[in-house]
Design a protein around this motif. Structure first.
Motif, PDB file in Angstrom:
ATOM      1  N   VAL A 148      40.481  41.986  32.530  1.00  0.00           N
ATOM      2  CA  VAL A 148      39.661  40.995  31.824  1.00  0.00           C
ATOM      3  C   VAL A 148      40.587  39.874  31.369  1.00  0.00           C
TER       4      VAL A 148
ATOM      5  N   LYS B  52      38.072  45.827  39.125  1.00  0.00           N
ATOM      6  CA  LYS B  52      36.991  44.968  38.647  1.00  0.00           C
ATOM      7  C   LYS B  52      37.596  43.826  37.830  1.00  0.00           C
TER       8      LYS B  52
ATOM      9  N   THR C 182      37.000  40.342  35.414  1.00  0.00           N
ATOM     10  CA  THR C 182      36.143  39.504  34.572  1.00  0.00           C
ATOM     11  C   THR C 182      36.987  38.362  34.024  1.00  0.00           C
TER      12      THR C 182
ATOM     13  N   ARG D 197      33.383  38.775  38.036  1.00  0.00           N
ATOM     14  CA  ARG D 197      32.381  38.129  37.186  1.00  0.00           C
ATOM     15  C   ARG D 197      33.061  37.021  36.402  1.00  0.00           C
ATOM     16  N   ASN D 198      32.621  35.794  36.631  1.00  0.00           N
ATOM     17  CA  ASN D 198      33.136  34.633  35.916  1.00  0.00           C
ATOM     18  C   ASN D 198      32.117  34.208  34.866  1.00  0.00           C
TER      19      ASN D 198
ATOM     20  N   GLU E 145      32.099  40.305  24.847  1.00  0.00           N
ATOM     21  CA  GLU E 145      31.902  40.267  26.295  1.00  0.00           C
ATOM     22  C   GLU E 145      33.013  41.027  27.012  1.00  0.00           C
TER      23      GLU E 145
ATOM     24  N   ALA F  73      32.782  44.322  29.628  1.00  0.00           N
ATOM     25  CA  ALA F  73      33.472  44.472  30.908  1.00  0.00           C
ATOM     26  C   ALA F  73      34.203  45.808  31.001  1.00  0.00           C
TER      27      ALA F  73
END
Length: 286
Positions: A153, A212, A214, A238-239, A266, A270
């Motif tokens: 992240v 993953k 973010t 994911r942006n 947020e 994530a």
């Protein structure tokens, strides 16, 4: 863009540089995070949060000051949390992240192994601010980190470098300036858009399989410019723009990592998407 921000943009780089030269109140006394909070090496991940979280500070940051807000936020929610210092230069205390970024990624490699050994976990999650959201990608891509990391992240990461409001485009007009930056602070030189480091990092794609990603960006970022240059392309990405979550959030580059509970909410989503709760302006009270 808000008018007052247009007026302040030319001063942004100077302001951040000046701020970096003033150590926060506890900096001179804090050698490591309190063992009762984060960097608690006896912490064992729970079934609810089975992976430890490694926090990676930004340029001019360190393992304590960068995380005085987010680390307790995560510990309070039941995570085992760890933070490291990296990119130190000889004779420069407290202000880290200035060394060559490939070498800093090697320090992260060693630290993650230490965290996994202490917790008995197979993988960790990483949250990084600014350079700390970008540098781990080198670890994932070139140092075998993808086998040890579940999620990365980035809070305002400079994934494709930065122009610093166009400041870097002026360097060629000042003889010797680029060489000085590269020699004195290679970690800064590596973050310039188009640098050799950036070209290597992003060649062949932004992501690696199995991780993953973010990215949480702010449209008021005065360091990562343009702010969308922090976005990643690829699967499992994911942006997010912070102001799409809360239009009232005026956090810029520093605040998104140091004080912004909306961004932190947020980030937790994530880490645990199965139990994610919608992030809104009200998340500041969570």
């Amino acid at each position: 863009m808000l008018p007052w921000r247009r007026l302040l943009r030319p001063l942004a780089v100077l302001t951040l540089t000046a701020a970096a030269l003033v150590a926060p109140t506890g900096a001179a006394q804090a050698a490591s995070a309190p063992s009762s909070g984060w960097n608690n090496w006896s912490c064992k991940p729970s079934a609810a949060h089975p992976r430890p979280v490694v926090l990676v500070h930004g340029t001019f940051g360190n393992s304590v000051d960068n995380w005085l807000g987010l680390a307790p936020y995560l510990v309070h929610r039941g995570y085992c949390v760890y933070s490291l210092d990296y990119g130190q230069l000889p004779g420069v205390p407290f202000f880290n992240g200035l060394g060559p970024i490939d070498k800093s990624a090697g320090q992260l490699d060693v630290f993650v192994d230490k965290v996994l050994a202490a917790t008995g976990s197979a993988k960790t999650d990483i949250i990084g601010h600014s350079q700390g959201g970008m540098m781990p990608r080198y670890y994932l891509k070139f140092l075998g980190g993808a086998e040890k990391v579940n999620a990365l992240v980035g809070l305002a990461p400079d994934n494709h470098g930065t122009t610093l409001l166009g400041f870097t485009k002026l360097l060629p007009y000042f003889p010797g300036a680029e060489d000085l930056v590269s020699t004195a602070t290679p970690g800064l030189a590596d973050q310039i858009a188009g640098s050799a480091f950036q070209q290597k990092l992003n060649a062949g794609g932004d992501t690696v399989p199995g991780v993953k990603y973010t990215v949480i960006a702010t449209q008021y970022d005065e360091v990562v410019t343009p702010y969308r240059s922090g976005f990643l392309n690829g699967p499992n990405v994911r942006n997010v723009v912070l102001q799409d979550l809360c239009a009232l959030d005026l956090s810029e580059h520093v605040a998104i990592g140091l004080t912004d509970r909306i961004a932190w909410h947020e980030a937790v989503n994530a880490l645990d998407p199965a139990h994610a709760e919608r992030t809104t302006c009200a998340s500041v009270f969570d």
